[in-house]
Design a protein around this motif. Structure first.
Motif, PDB file in Angstrom:
ATOM      1  N   GLU A  92      88.286  51.927  17.152  1.00  0.00           N
ATOM      2  CA  GLU A  92      87.981  53.297  16.763  1.00  0.00           C
ATOM      3  C   GLU A  92      86.522  53.659  17.001  1.00  0.00           C
ATOM      4  OE1 GLU A  92      89.500  54.457  12.961  1.00  0.00           O
ATOM      5  OE2 GLU A  92      91.359  53.330  13.272  1.00  0.00           O
ATOM      6  N   THR A  93      85.699  52.645  17.302  1.00  0.00           N
ATOM      7  CA  THR A  93      84.287  52.884  17.586  1.00  0.00           C
ATOM      8  C   THR A  93      83.872  51.982  18.745  1.00  0.00           C
ATOM      9  OG1 THR A  93      83.506  51.140  16.094  1.00  0.00           O
ATOM     10  CG2 THR A  93      83.819  53.342  15.133  1.00  0.00           C
ATOM     11  N   ALA A  94      82.653  52.219  19.251  1.00  0.00           N
ATOM     12  CA  ALA A  94      82.131  51.367  20.326  1.00  0.00           C
ATOM     13  C   ALA A  94      81.970  49.933  19.841  1.00  0.00           C
ATOM     14  CB  ALA A  94      80.809  51.919  20.836  1.00  0.00           C
ATOM     15  N   GLU A  95      81.610  49.786  18.564  1.00  0.00           N
ATOM     16  CA  GLU A  95      81.479  48.440  17.991  1.00  0.00           C
ATOM     17  C   GLU A  95      82.832  47.717  17.991  1.00  0.00           C
ATOM     18  OE1 GLU A  95      80.280  46.399  13.758  1.00  0.00           O
ATOM     19  OE2 GLU A  95      79.279  48.262  14.326  1.00  0.00           O
ATOM     20  N   ASP A  96      83.897  48.469  17.708  1.00  0.00           N
ATOM     21  CA  ASP A  96      85.245  47.894  17.751  1.00  0.00           C
ATOM     22  C   ASP A  96      85.597  47.450  19.174  1.00  0.00           C
ATOM     23  OD1 ASP A  96      85.498  48.421  15.054  1.00  0.00           O
ATOM     24  OD2 ASP A  96      86.673  50.256  15.348  1.00  0.00           O
ATOM     25  N   ALA A  97      85.119  48.197  20.171  1.00  0.00           N
ATOM     26  CA  ALA A  97      85.364  47.829  21.563  1.00  0.00           C
ATOM     27  C   ALA A  97      84.685  46.501  21.884  1.00  0.00           C
ATOM     28  CB  ALA A  97      84.885  48.928  22.516  1.00  0.00           C
ATOM     29  N   ALA A  98      83.495  46.286  21.303  1.00  0.00           N
ATOM     30  CA  ALA A  98      82.809  45.007  21.494  1.00  0.00           C
ATOM     31  C   ALA A  98      83.606  43.876  20.854  1.00  0.00           C
ATOM     32  CB  ALA A  98      81.405  45.073  20.903  1.00  0.00           C
ATOM     33  N   LYS A  99      84.204  44.135  19.697  1.00  0.00           N
ATOM     34  CA  LYS A  99      85.057  43.129  19.042  1.00  0.00           C
ATOM     35  C   LYS A  99      86.285  42.834  19.911  1.00  0.00           C
ATOM     36  CE  LYS A  99      83.683  44.378  14.354  1.00  0.00           C
ATOM     37  NZ  LYS A  99      84.102  45.022  13.112  1.00  0.00           N
ATOM     38  N   ALA A 100      86.825  43.867  20.520  1.00  0.00           N
ATOM     39  CA  ALA A 100      87.979  43.672  21.400  1.00  0.00           C
ATOM     40  C   ALA A 100      87.584  42.824  22.608  1.00  0.00           C
ATOM     41  CB  ALA A 100      88.526  45.028  21.854  1.00  0.00           C
ATOM     42  N   ALA A 101      86.392  43.059  23.144  1.00  0.00           N
ATOM     43  CA  ALA A 101      85.910  42.259  24.279  1.00  0.00           C
ATOM     44  C   ALA A 101      85.791  40.791  23.869  1.00  0.00           C
ATOM     45  CB  ALA A 101      84.575  42.796  24.783  1.00  0.00           C
ATOM     46  N   ARG A 102      85.313  40.556  22.641  1.00  0.00           N
ATOM     47  CA  ARG A 102      85.227  39.172  22.140  1.00  0.00           C
ATOM     48  C   ARG A 102      86.623  38.551  22.036  1.00  0.00           C
ATOM     49  NH1 ARG A 102      82.130  41.482  18.213  1.00  0.00           N
ATOM     50  NH2 ARG A 102      79.979  41.646  18.835  1.00  0.00           N
ATOM     51  N   ALA A 103      87.589  39.329  21.570  1.00  0.00           N
ATOM     52  CA  ALA A 103      88.963  38.829  21.442  1.00  0.00           C
ATOM     53  C   ALA A 103      89.541  38.494  22.814  1.00  0.00           C
ATOM     54  CB  ALA A 103      89.835  39.870  20.730  1.00  0.00           C
ATOM     55  N   ILE A 104      89.194  39.301  23.815  1.00  0.00           N
ATOM     56  CA  ILE A 104      89.670  39.044  25.184  1.00  0.00           C
ATOM     57  C   ILE A 104      89.051  37.753  25.705  1.00  0.00           C
ATOM     58  CG2 ILE A 104      89.617  39.901  27.563  1.00  0.00           C
ATOM     59  CD1 ILE A 104      89.787  42.758  26.311  1.00  0.00           C
ATOM     60  N   LEU A 105      87.757  37.575  25.497  1.00  0.00           N
ATOM     61  CA  LEU A 105      87.095  36.336  25.922  1.00  0.00           C
ATOM     62  C   LEU A 105      87.695  35.116  25.227  1.00  0.00           C
ATOM     63  CD1 LEU A 105      83.358  37.439  26.104  1.00  0.00           C
ATOM     64  CD2 LEU A 105      84.820  36.739  27.996  1.00  0.00           C
ATOM     65  N   LYS A 106      87.994  35.260  23.954  1.00  0.00           N
ATOM     66  CA  LYS A 106      88.608  34.165  23.201  1.00  0.00           C
ATOM     67  C   LYS A 106      89.985  33.834  23.782  1.00  0.00           C
ATOM     68  CE  LYS A 106      90.022  32.805  18.571  1.00  0.00           C
ATOM     69  NZ  LYS A 106      90.292  33.250  17.206  1.00  0.00           N
ATOM     70  N   ALA A 107      90.751  34.864  24.135  1.00  0.00           N
ATOM     71  CA  ALA A 107      92.082  34.649  24.712  1.00  0.00           C
ATOM     72  C   ALA A 107      91.990  33.913  26.046  1.00  0.00           C
ATOM     73  CB  ALA A 107      92.808  35.979  24.881  1.00  0.00           C
ATOM     74  N   ILE A 108      90.959  34.221  26.838  1.00  0.00           N
ATOM     75  CA  ILE A 108      90.750  33.500  28.109  1.00  0.00           C
ATOM     76  C   ILE A 108      90.419  32.042  27.808  1.00  0.00           C
ATOM     77  CG2 ILE A 108      89.274  33.243  30.133  1.00  0.00           C
ATOM     78  CD1 ILE A 108      88.814  36.259  30.053  1.00  0.00           C
ATOM     79  N   ALA A 109      89.494  31.823  26.876  1.00  0.00           N
ATOM     80  CA  ALA A 109      89.054  30.467  26.544  1.00  0.00           C
ATOM     81  C   ALA A 109      90.197  29.613  26.016  1.00  0.00           C
ATOM     82  CB  ALA A 109      87.927  30.527  25.518  1.00  0.00           C
ATOM     83  N   GLU A 110      91.111  30.232  25.275  1.00  0.00           N
ATOM     84  CA  GLU A 110      92.240  29.492  24.711  1.00  0.00           C
ATOM     85  C   GLU A 110      93.407  29.369  25.692  1.00  0.00           C
ATOM     86  OE1 GLU A 110      93.030  31.528  21.046  1.00  0.00           O
ATOM     87  OE2 GLU A 110      91.279  30.647  20.058  1.00  0.00           O
ATOM     88  N   GLY A 111      93.274  30.010  26.840  1.00  0.00           N
ATOM     89  CA  GLY A 111      94.332  29.926  27.851  1.00  0.00           C
ATOM     90  C   GLY A 111      95.516  30.831  27.593  1.00  0.00           C
ATOM     91  N   ASP A 112      95.360  31.807  26.699  1.00  0.00           N
ATOM     92  CA  ASP A 112      96.454  32.735  26.413  1.00  0.00           C
ATOM     93  C   ASP A 112      96.665  33.740  27.539  1.00  0.00           C
ATOM     94  OD1 ASP A 112      96.853  31.499  23.983  1.00  0.00           O
ATOM     95  OD2 ASP A 112      95.612  32.921  22.860  1.00  0.00           O
ATOM     96  N   VAL A 113      95.577  34.086  28.224  1.00  0.00           N
ATOM     97  CA  VAL A 113      95.657  35.023  29.348  1.00  0.00           C
ATOM     98  C   VAL A 113      94.808  34.491  30.495  1.00  0.00           C
ATOM     99  CG1 VAL A 113      96.054  37.082  27.929  1.00  0.00           C
ATOM    100  CG2 VAL A 113      93.738  36.451  28.517  1.00  0.00           C
ATOM    101  N   THR A 114      95.140  34.932  31.693  1.00  0.00           N
ATOM    102  CA  THR A 114      94.353  34.545  32.860  1.00  0.00           C
ATOM    103  C   THR A 114      93.137  35.471  32.957  1.00  0.00           C
ATOM    104  OG1 THR A 114      95.463  36.052  34.390  1.00  0.00           O
ATOM    105  CG2 THR A 114      96.458  33.862  34.085  1.00  0.00           C
ATOM    106  N   PRO A 115      92.120  35.060  33.685  1.00  0.00           N
ATOM    107  CA  PRO A 115      90.959  35.950  33.860  1.00  0.00           C
ATOM    108  C   PRO A 115      91.349  37.297  34.493  1.00  0.00           C
ATOM    109  CG  PRO A 115      90.367  33.730  34.469  1.00  0.00           C
ATOM    110  CD  PRO A 115      91.851  33.719  34.215  1.00  0.00           C
ATOM    111  N   LEU A 116      92.297  37.291  35.402  1.00  0.00           N
ATOM    112  CA  LEU A 116      92.724  38.547  36.029  1.00  0.00           C
ATOM    113  C   LEU A 116      93.418  39.459  35.017  1.00  0.00           C
ATOM    114  CD1 LEU A 116      92.904  40.213  38.599  1.00  0.00           C
ATOM    115  CD2 LEU A 116      95.030  39.043  39.132  1.00  0.00           C
ATOM    116  N   GLU A 117      94.289  38.886  34.193  1.00  0.00           N
ATOM    117  CA  GLU A 117      94.943  39.681  33.151  1.00  0.00           C
ATOM    118  C   GLU A 117      93.904  40.220  32.176  1.00  0.00           C
ATOM    119  OE1 GLU A 117      99.249  37.354  32.860  1.00  0.00           O
ATOM    120  OE2 GLU A 117      97.521  36.600  31.732  1.00  0.00           O
TER     121      GLU A 117
END
Length: 148
Positions: A92-117
Motif C-alpha cells: 500500500e506504500t513505497a515502503e511496502d514495495a521494498a518489503k515485497a522486493a525483500r520477499a522476492i529475494l528471499k524466495a529466490i534464495a530459498e529456491g521457491d522461484v527462479t530468477p526469471l520468475e
C-alpha cells in the motif's frame, strides 16, 4: 481475389501520406485480408490436412525426430508462462514495495522461484509502486488546489 481489392501495398497506393502511412479516411486493407502467398498455400493444401497430419504421425512413429517434435508440440505445447506462488506482503506504500522486493529475494534464495520468475514478479511490483506513487501525487495536488 477480385480486381477491385487487388491493389499494391506500399507508398504507391492511393490515399497514402508521403511517409507511407494511410491518409485520414483510408482504412487500408480490409480486416482479415491475407497475403497472396498465404492464399496460394491455403488453396494448395485444401482437402489435404488429414493426409498431411496422418503422414506426420506415421513419420513420428517411425522415429523421425522432426516429425515427433512437431506432433508433440501440438499435443503438449511448451508452457509460455506458469503461475508463481509465494508469500508477498500487502503493498500500500513505497515502503511496502521494498518489503515485497525483500520477499522476492528471499524466495529466490530459498529456491521457491527462479530468477526469471522473480524478475517478472518484481516488474509487476514496481509497476504497482509507480501507480501508488502517481495516485499519491495526484491526491496531494488535489489537496493543494482545494486549499487555495
Amino acid at each position: 481475389m477480385s480486381k477491385k481489392n487487388d491493389r499494391n501495398s506500399g507508398a504507391k497506393t492511393e490515399g497514402r501520406n508521403a511517409d507511407g502511412t494511410f491518409a485520414p479516411g483510408n482504412p487500408g486493407k480490409p480486416k482479415g485480408s491475407r497475403h497472396r502467398a498465404t492464399q496460394a498455400i491455403e488453396a494448395m493444401l485444401e482437402g489435404q490436412q488429414e493426409a498431411l497430419t496422418q503422414r506426420a504421425i506415421d513419420k513420428a512413429l517411425e522415429g523421425d525426430v522432426t516429425a515427433l517434435r512437431l506432433c508433440l508440440d501440438r499435443i503438449a505445447p511448451a508452457r509460455k508462462d506458469a503461475p508463481v506462488s509465494f508469500a508477498l506482503p500487502e503493498i500500500e506504500t513505497a515502503e511496502d514495495a521494498a518489503k515485497a522486493a525483500r520477499a522476492i529475494l528471499k524466495a529466490i534464495a530459498e529456491g521457491d522461484v527462479t530468477p526469471l520468475e522473480a524478475a517478472t514478479v518484481m516488474a509487476v511490483v514496481e509497476q504497482f509502486r509507480r501507480t501508488l506513487e502517481t495516485t499519491e501525487i495526484e491526491r496531494r495536488i488535489t489537496a493543494l488546489e482545494t486549499s487555495k
